[in-house]
Write a protein that holds these residues in place. Structure first.
Motif, mmCIF file in Angstrom:
data_model
loop_
_atom_site.group_PDB
_atom_site.id
_atom_site.type_symbol
_atom_site.label_atom_id
_atom_site.label_comp_id
_atom_site.label_asym_id
_atom_site.label_seq_id
_atom_site.Cartn_x
_atom_site.Cartn_y
_atom_site.Cartn_z
ATOM 1 N N LEU A 160 38.376 -5.528 82.128
ATOM 2 C CA LEU A 160 37.344 -4.555 81.758
ATOM 3 C C LEU A 160 36.095 -4.750 82.620
ATOM 4 O O LEU A 160 35.506 -3.773 83.080
ATOM 5 C CB LEU A 160 36.957 -4.734 80.290
ATOM 6 C CG LEU A 160 37.517 -3.703 79.323
ATOM 7 C CD1 LEU A 160 36.937 -3.918 77.950
ATOM 8 C CD2 LEU A 160 37.218 -2.308 79.814
ATOM 9 N N LEU A 163 36.724 -3.375 86.048
ATOM 10 C CA LEU A 163 36.690 -1.909 86.030
ATOM 11 C C LEU A 163 35.257 -1.403 85.959
ATOM 12 O O LEU A 163 34.863 -0.477 86.689
ATOM 13 C CB LEU A 163 37.454 -1.386 84.817
ATOM 14 C CG LEU A 163 38.913 -1.022 85.040
ATOM 15 C CD1 LEU A 163 39.516 -0.497 83.762
ATOM 16 C CD2 LEU A 163 38.986 0.039 86.121
ATOM 17 N N ALA A 167 33.235 0.932 88.614
ATOM 18 C CA ALA A 167 32.641 2.225 88.251
ATOM 19 C C ALA A 167 31.150 2.222 88.556
ATOM 20 O O ALA A 167 30.597 3.232 89.000
ATOM 21 C CB ALA A 167 32.885 2.517 86.773
ATOM 22 N N GLN B 9 36.200 -0.864 73.609
ATOM 23 C CA GLN B 9 36.723 -1.422 74.861
ATOM 24 C C GLN B 9 37.696 -0.472 75.535
ATOM 25 O O GLN B 9 37.646 -0.263 76.746
ATOM 26 C CB GLN B 9 37.394 -2.764 74.600
ATOM 27 C CG GLN B 9 36.393 -3.900 74.502
ATOM 28 C CD GLN B 9 37.048 -5.222 74.253
ATOM 29 O OE1 GLN B 9 38.183 -5.271 73.801
ATOM 30 N NE2 GLN B 9 36.333 -6.301 74.520
ATOM 31 N N LEU B 12 35.793 2.309 77.026
ATOM 32 C CA LEU B 12 35.117 1.877 78.250
ATOM 33 C C LEU B 12 36.087 1.887 79.423
ATOM 34 O O LEU B 12 35.758 2.363 80.513
ATOM 35 C CB LEU B 12 34.540 0.473 78.058
ATOM 36 C CG LEU B 12 33.821 -0.103 79.273
ATOM 37 C CD1 LEU B 12 32.660 0.773 79.648
ATOM 38 C CD2 LEU B 12 33.359 -1.512 79.005
ATOM 39 N N GLY B 13 37.308 1.378 79.160
ATOM 40 C CA GLY B 13 38.301 1.367 80.230
ATOM 41 C C GLY B 13 38.587 2.767 80.735
ATOM 42 O O GLY B 13 38.568 3.034 81.944
ATOM 43 N N SER B 16 35.558 4.335 82.555
ATOM 44 C CA SER B 16 35.338 3.747 83.875
ATOM 45 C C SER B 16 36.274 4.365 84.892
ATOM 46 O O SER B 16 35.850 4.782 85.981
ATOM 47 C CB SER B 16 35.568 2.236 83.845
ATOM 48 O OG SER B 16 34.692 1.629 82.966
ATOM 49 N N TRP B 66 29.556 6.377 79.331
ATOM 50 C CA TRP B 66 29.860 5.061 79.902
ATOM 51 C C TRP B 66 28.728 4.072 79.605
ATOM 52 O O TRP B 66 28.943 2.975 79.092
ATOM 53 C CB TRP B 66 30.081 5.254 81.395
ATOM 54 C CG TRP B 66 30.469 4.053 82.185
ATOM 55 C CD1 TRP B 66 31.675 3.442 82.184
ATOM 56 C CD2 TRP B 66 29.652 3.356 83.124
ATOM 57 N NE1 TRP B 66 31.643 2.403 83.074
ATOM 58 C CE2 TRP B 66 30.435 2.328 83.661
ATOM 59 C CE3 TRP B 66 28.331 3.510 83.559
ATOM 60 C CZ2 TRP B 66 29.931 1.444 84.615
ATOM 61 C CZ3 TRP B 66 27.847 2.643 84.513
ATOM 62 C CH2 TRP B 66 28.647 1.625 85.025
ATOM 63 N N ILE B 70 28.681 0.715 77.066
ATOM 64 C CA ILE B 70 28.363 -0.632 77.562
ATOM 65 C C ILE B 70 27.242 -1.252 76.748
ATOM 66 O O ILE B 70 27.328 -2.410 76.317
ATOM 67 C CB ILE B 70 27.967 -0.570 79.052
ATOM 68 C CG1 ILE B 70 29.190 -0.298 79.897
ATOM 69 C CG2 ILE B 70 27.334 -1.871 79.492
ATOM 70 C CD1 ILE B 70 28.896 -0.152 81.339
ATOM 71 N N VAL B 71 26.193 -0.447 76.497
ATOM 72 C CA VAL B 71 25.069 -0.967 75.723
ATOM 73 C C VAL B 71 25.532 -1.347 74.315
ATOM 74 O O VAL B 71 25.188 -2.422 73.788
ATOM 75 C CB VAL B 71 23.928 0.071 75.667
ATOM 76 C CG1 VAL B 71 22.867 -0.362 74.680
ATOM 77 C CG2 VAL B 71 23.318 0.227 77.037
#
Lengths: 437, 83
Positions: A160, A163, A167, B9, B12-13, B16, B66, B70-71
């Motif tokens: 992750l 990745l 990105a 998760q 996110l993958g 991304s 995205w 992440i945050v």
């Protein structure tokens, strides 16, 4: 000057562009402080506070990413993959004939080359991200820090992070392109510019704290002088006059004008310095791989030699090698980017000639002659400017990223001048007075 | 809490990957190195057509998602570590 800035903001078109640029820059700086998922922010800060990260291999890259690399943030790789990709594509032009063809095709081929650069950037980003993550896992990134940077060490989390970092690289590239397209100046170089500028206050503050006020003022003075010198050399160029013959195209008369070919003293920009620095990192990298890890057996003789002469910047041998590499790469890069034969050919096609010199091969030879002579001071100047941080390292014990010198100042001044010129051009479309007089 | 984390998760993958793909779909601007550090003229052509504008919109939205994910993940990690 101030009223010109006010006027720039009162022009609706230009105001939108400036605000857009500032907005993207803000997003970029915010992203630098967001840690990548799975990275323990507290532990990273703890490790950074221990502070045995200086002088490492990554200092140069860290400078370009504005401190994001060592914090393992989502923009950790910064603009570096894109720079590497552009350099590779540009150099491949010499090797692969197809790339050279594309380059000569004009805008169409150029956009194709840009597209290749973008793919290569993502590939390099993936590669760099993997390297960075494996370094962070083993703890080598932050100078063998005791607390783990990635607490939850399993395959899912690791992939992750990789990745996300990739990105992030793509996103930075896109943001740079957006600035180029909708803002002012060249986006990529502006992003590098703010990364470097962001490091200025802290390194200046460090000098103030460790060396006292006198040295600080001295550094400021030297810095201002250097900036003035850099501006002077960057702006200087030789203008070779070109006369165009009058001719008839259909019913109109074309040409008959006289212009000039500007040949800058420093045609190559900062790229030779970047090349030379990365070349000089290679020996120390090899030495690092060949140093025995157990600590009892002594490293081989040649590793010792590299460690004394080619790793730290305070040995005269290192400086000499650095200097001559820069001079070499300046000539090399100018030879790649400016092709006198091509220019002469183009001039001949449109009926242009340099007064007193015949068109065709004599013109190409003349251009080559002028170019070779004018590049010499350019190369020496690049070498001297890049040696400033190394000399400062010896004189006042500053760290190697001495703010006023080397790559940072060349980039700062170059990008600053370019951007101000663009804003000027935009202003002059409406009024006659620009930012600079 | 664990379920939410796994969902985030996965999200996110996916984002991304999509983000990288969308960015690659854009038309590149700027012409490499010589353009970046002085020298050369920048030919800025206007944005081309509806397709590019829609692509821009999608990329911005995806970028926002995205960033938020992440945050959120970061915050969750921070607070689960302390409790």
């Amino acid at each position: 000057m101030l009223s010109a800035i006010g006027r720039a903001f009162r022009t609706p078109d230009l105001r939108r562009k400036l605000l857009f640029t500032l907005g993207i820059m803000t997003i970029y700086r915010v992203g630098v402080f967001i840690p990548a998922p799975g990275v323990d922010y507290g532990n990273v800060q703890q490790c950074l506070a221990l502070g045995n990260t200086s002088g490492g291999l990554y200092q140069f890259v860290n400078l370009f990413s504005g401190g994001a690399l060592l914090q393992v943030s989502i923009f950790a790789l910064g603009i570096m993959p894109y720079i590497t990709a552009s350099i590779i594509v540009q150099l491949l032009r010499v090797v692969i004939p197809r790339f050279q063809e594309l380059h000569q095709e004009g805008p169409q081929g150029q956009s194709k080359l840009t597209q290749y650069t973008r793919y290569l950037t993502i590939a390099l980003g993936l590669l760099n991200a993997t390297t960075l993550v494996s370094l962070a896992r083993s703890g080598a990134l932050l100078g063998n820090c005791p607390v783990p940077i990635i607490p939850e060490d399993n395959l899912v989390v690791i992939s992750l992070i990789i990745l996300t970092l990739t990105a992030g690289t793509g996103l930075i590239m896109w943001m740079g392109e957006l600035i180029t397209e909708k803002g002012v100046g060249n986006g990529m170089s502006l992003l590098i510019f703010i990364s470097i500028a962001a490091g200025f206050p802290s390194s200046l503050g460090e000098i103030w704290n460790t060396q006292g006020v006198n040295v600080f003022l001295g550094v400021l003075l030297v810095g201002l002088l250097t900036v003035a010198a850099v501006v002077f050399v960057e702006q200087s160029q030789r203008r070779i006059p070109v006369q165009y013959a009058k001719r008839m195209v259909g019913r109109r008369t074309v040409g008959g004008t006289s212009t000039y070919i500007p040949i800058k003293v420093n045609m190559a920009g900062v790229i030779p310095v970047i090349f030379a620095s990365s070349m000089l990192y290679l020996p120390s990298l090899i030495a690092q791989f060949n140093t025995p890890t157990d600590g009892t057996t002594a490293p081989p003789e040649w590793v010792n030699w590299i460690n004394t002469y080619l790793v730290s910047g305070d040995s005269p041998f290192y400086m000499a090698v650095y200097f001559s590499l820069i001079v070499f790469f300046t000539y090399f890069y100018v030879a790649i980017t400016f092709n006198p034969e091509e220019v002469a050919e183009n001039m001949k096609k449109y009926g242009g000639f340099i007064p007193g010199i015949r068109a065709g091969r004599p013109t190409a030879e003349y251009l080559q002659y002028v170019l070779a002579r004018i590049t010499l001071p350019g190369a020496l100047y690049l070498g001297i400017i890049s040696l400033i941080p190394l000399i400062a390292l010896v004189l006042i014990n500053a760290n190697q990223n001495f703010p006023f010198g080397g790559v940072s100042i060349l980039i700062m001044v170059g990008v600053g001048l370019e951007t101000v010129k663009q804003i000027n051009a935009q202003l002059q479309q409406r009024h006659y007075e620009g930012l600079l007089r | 809490m664990e379920a939410l984390k796994i969902t985030l998760q996965i999200l996110l993958g996916i984002t991304s990957l999509l983000l990288t793909l969308l960015i690659l779909l854009h038309k590149g601007r700027g012409g490499g190195m010589s353009d970046m550090f002085g020298g050369g003229m920048t030919t800025s052509l206007g944005s081309s057509g509806v397709a590019e504008r829609n692509l821009n919109r999608f990329t911005v939205v995806l970028g926002l998602v995205w960033g938020t994910v992440i945050v959120a993940l970061g915050l969750m990690m921070r607070f689960s570590a302390e409790s």
